[in-house]
Scaffold this motif. Structure first.
Motif, mmCIF file in Angstrom:
data_model
loop_
_atom_site.group_PDB
_atom_site.id
_atom_site.type_symbol
_atom_site.label_atom_id
_atom_site.label_comp_id
_atom_site.label_asym_id
_atom_site.label_seq_id
_atom_site.Cartn_x
_atom_site.Cartn_y
_atom_site.Cartn_z
ATOM 1 N N VAL A 68 -69.463 -37.183 -6.726
ATOM 2 C CA VAL A 68 -70.429 -36.880 -7.957
ATOM 3 C C VAL A 68 -70.982 -35.329 -7.554
ATOM 4 O O VAL A 68 -71.312 -35.065 -6.302
ATOM 5 C CB VAL A 68 -71.536 -37.770 -7.783
ATOM 6 N N VAL A 69 -70.817 -34.593 -8.425
ATOM 7 C CA VAL A 69 -71.414 -33.326 -8.300
ATOM 8 C C VAL A 69 -72.163 -32.586 -9.177
ATOM 9 O O VAL A 69 -72.324 -33.086 -10.211
ATOM 10 C CB VAL A 69 -70.067 -32.123 -8.363
ATOM 11 N N GLU A 70 -73.164 -31.789 -8.766
ATOM 12 C CA GLU A 70 -74.432 -31.370 -9.392
ATOM 13 C C GLU A 70 -73.900 -29.964 -10.104
ATOM 14 O O GLU A 70 -73.517 -29.231 -9.197
ATOM 15 C CB GLU A 70 -75.749 -31.156 -8.533
ATOM 16 N N ARG A 71 -74.074 -29.957 -11.398
ATOM 17 C CA ARG A 71 -73.975 -28.599 -12.074
ATOM 18 C C ARG A 71 -75.074 -28.492 -13.206
ATOM 19 O O ARG A 71 -75.925 -29.300 -13.346
ATOM 20 C CB ARG A 71 -72.361 -28.713 -12.711
ATOM 21 N N THR A 72 -74.807 -27.429 -13.882
ATOM 22 C CA THR A 72 -75.840 -27.174 -15.095
ATOM 23 C C THR A 72 -75.066 -27.702 -16.396
ATOM 24 O O THR A 72 -73.729 -27.606 -16.338
ATOM 25 C CB THR A 72 -76.206 -25.906 -15.252
ATOM 26 N N VAL A 73 -75.780 -27.870 -17.422
ATOM 27 C CA VAL A 73 -75.145 -28.389 -18.611
ATOM 28 C C VAL A 73 -74.265 -27.198 -19.205
ATOM 29 O O VAL A 73 -73.213 -27.375 -19.627
ATOM 30 C CB VAL A 73 -76.318 -28.628 -19.742
ATOM 31 N N ALA A 74 -74.519 -26.075 -18.996
ATOM 32 C CA ALA A 74 -73.963 -24.930 -19.435
ATOM 33 C C ALA A 74 -72.531 -24.792 -18.606
ATOM 34 O O ALA A 74 -71.613 -24.219 -19.267
ATOM 35 C CB ALA A 74 -74.482 -23.604 -19.091
ATOM 36 N N ASP A 75 -72.239 -25.581 -17.418
ATOM 37 C CA ASP A 75 -71.158 -25.392 -16.965
ATOM 38 C C ASP A 75 -70.239 -26.570 -17.258
ATOM 39 O O ASP A 75 -68.960 -26.447 -17.491
ATOM 40 C CB ASP A 75 -71.453 -25.388 -15.208
ATOM 41 N N VAL A 76 -70.957 -27.364 -17.324
ATOM 42 C CA VAL A 76 -70.247 -28.936 -17.606
ATOM 43 C C VAL A 76 -69.610 -29.003 -18.978
ATOM 44 O O VAL A 76 -68.460 -29.121 -19.413
ATOM 45 C CB VAL A 76 -70.881 -30.138 -17.364
ATOM 46 N N LEU A 77 -70.429 -28.572 -20.157
ATOM 47 C CA LEU A 77 -70.055 -28.647 -21.538
ATOM 48 C C LEU A 77 -68.796 -27.964 -21.942
ATOM 49 O O LEU A 77 -68.042 -28.544 -22.526
ATOM 50 C CB LEU A 77 -71.316 -28.193 -22.214
ATOM 51 N N PRO A 78 -68.541 -26.692 -21.367
ATOM 52 C CA PRO A 78 -67.181 -26.031 -21.856
ATOM 53 C C PRO A 78 -66.173 -26.920 -21.253
ATOM 54 O O PRO A 78 -65.061 -26.780 -21.902
ATOM 55 C CB PRO A 78 -67.216 -24.658 -21.327
ATOM 56 N N GLU A 79 -66.158 -27.607 -20.154
ATOM 57 C CA GLU A 79 -65.065 -28.199 -19.345
ATOM 58 C C GLU A 79 -64.793 -29.407 -20.185
ATOM 59 O O GLU A 79 -63.754 -29.772 -20.243
ATOM 60 C CB GLU A 79 -65.502 -28.383 -17.922
ATOM 61 N N LEU A 80 -65.860 -30.082 -20.526
ATOM 62 C CA LEU A 80 -65.800 -31.624 -21.196
ATOM 63 C C LEU A 80 -64.938 -31.061 -22.579
ATOM 64 O O LEU A 80 -64.051 -31.833 -23.262
ATOM 65 C CB LEU A 80 -67.050 -31.904 -21.530
ATOM 66 N N GLU A 81 -65.584 -30.094 -23.327
ATOM 67 C CA GLU A 81 -65.048 -29.623 -24.611
ATOM 68 C C GLU A 81 -63.595 -29.563 -24.807
ATOM 69 O O GLU A 81 -62.555 -29.755 -25.470
ATOM 70 C CB GLU A 81 -65.838 -28.547 -25.311
ATOM 71 N N GLY A 82 -63.126 -28.757 -23.620
ATOM 72 C CA GLY A 82 -61.663 -28.539 -23.171
ATOM 73 C C GLY A 82 -60.914 -29.629 -23.176
ATOM 74 O O GLY A 82 -59.520 -29.876 -23.693
ATOM 75 N N ASN A 83 -61.537 -30.565 -22.201
ATOM 76 C CA ASN A 83 -60.717 -31.730 -21.802
ATOM 77 C C ASN A 83 -60.655 -32.579 -23.321
ATOM 78 O O ASN A 83 -59.515 -32.981 -23.492
ATOM 79 C CB ASN A 83 -61.266 -32.672 -20.864
#
Length: 142
Positions: A68-83
Motif C-alpha cells: 500500500v502506497v500513499e499518493r495524491t488523487v492527482a497522481d493516481v487518477l491518470p494511472e487508473l484511467e490509463g489502465n
C-alpha cells in the motif's frame, strides 16, 4: 502431442486423454484470467468515478504489487484511467486466445475421435491400457 505406440502406430488412450485434459486446463485458465480482468475493469471504473468527485490534492492509498502506497488523487487518477483504457485491449486479445483454444480442442477431439459425455459421475475415466485397441476415447465432463 501424443506419442505413438509400437502396436498399430496409434497414440495410447491415456496419452490422448492427458493431452485433452491439458488443453481443457489451458482453456479454463484463459477463462479465469478473462473473468479476473473483467472484474479489475469494473473496479477501475468505480474507483475512477469516485476519485473524480474528490479534490486532486487529497491523499489516497493504492495497492501496488502487494504494497500500500500513499499518493495524491492527482497522481493516481491518470494511472487508473490509463489502465482502464488498456484493459479492453488485453481482454480482446484473451478472448481471441480463448476462441483459438476452443478450436484447438475441437480439432483434437476430431483428430482422436474423442466422445465427450456431459454430466457423468465418473469424469476421470480413462480406457484401460490392456483393453482391445480402439480408435476413440470417451471423456466425461461434469
Amino acid at each position: 502431442m501424443a506419442k505413438t505406440s509400437g502396436k498399430g502406430g496409434k497414440a495410447k488412450s491415456s496419452e490422448i486423454f492427458a493431452g485433452f485434459q491439458n488443453l481443457r486446463s489451458e482453456q479454463r485458465q484463459l477463462a479465469n484470467k478473462i473473468s479476473e480482468l473483467e472484474m479489475d475493469l469494473n473496479e477501475h471504473k468505480i474507483v475512477i468515478e469516485t476519485l473524480q468527485a474528490v479534490e486532486p490534492g487529497r491523499k489516497c492509498f493504492r495497492m501496488v504489487g502487494g504494497v500500500v502506497v500513499e499518493r495524491t488523487v492527482a497522481d493516481v487518477l491518470p494511472e487508473l484511467e490509463g489502465n482502464k483504457e488498456r484493459l479492453p485491449q488485453v481482454l480482446q486479445a484473451l478472448h481471441e486466445q480463448l476462441a483459438k483454444k476452443g478450436q484447438e480442442i475441437n480439432d483434437y477431439i476430431e483428430k482422436h475421435d474423442i466422445k465427450v459425455q456431459r454430466g457423468s459421475e465418473n469424469s476421470s475415466e480413462v480406457p484401460r491400457e490392456d483393453a482391445p485397441a480402439k480408435s476413440n476415447v470417451l471423456v466425461a465432463s461434469g
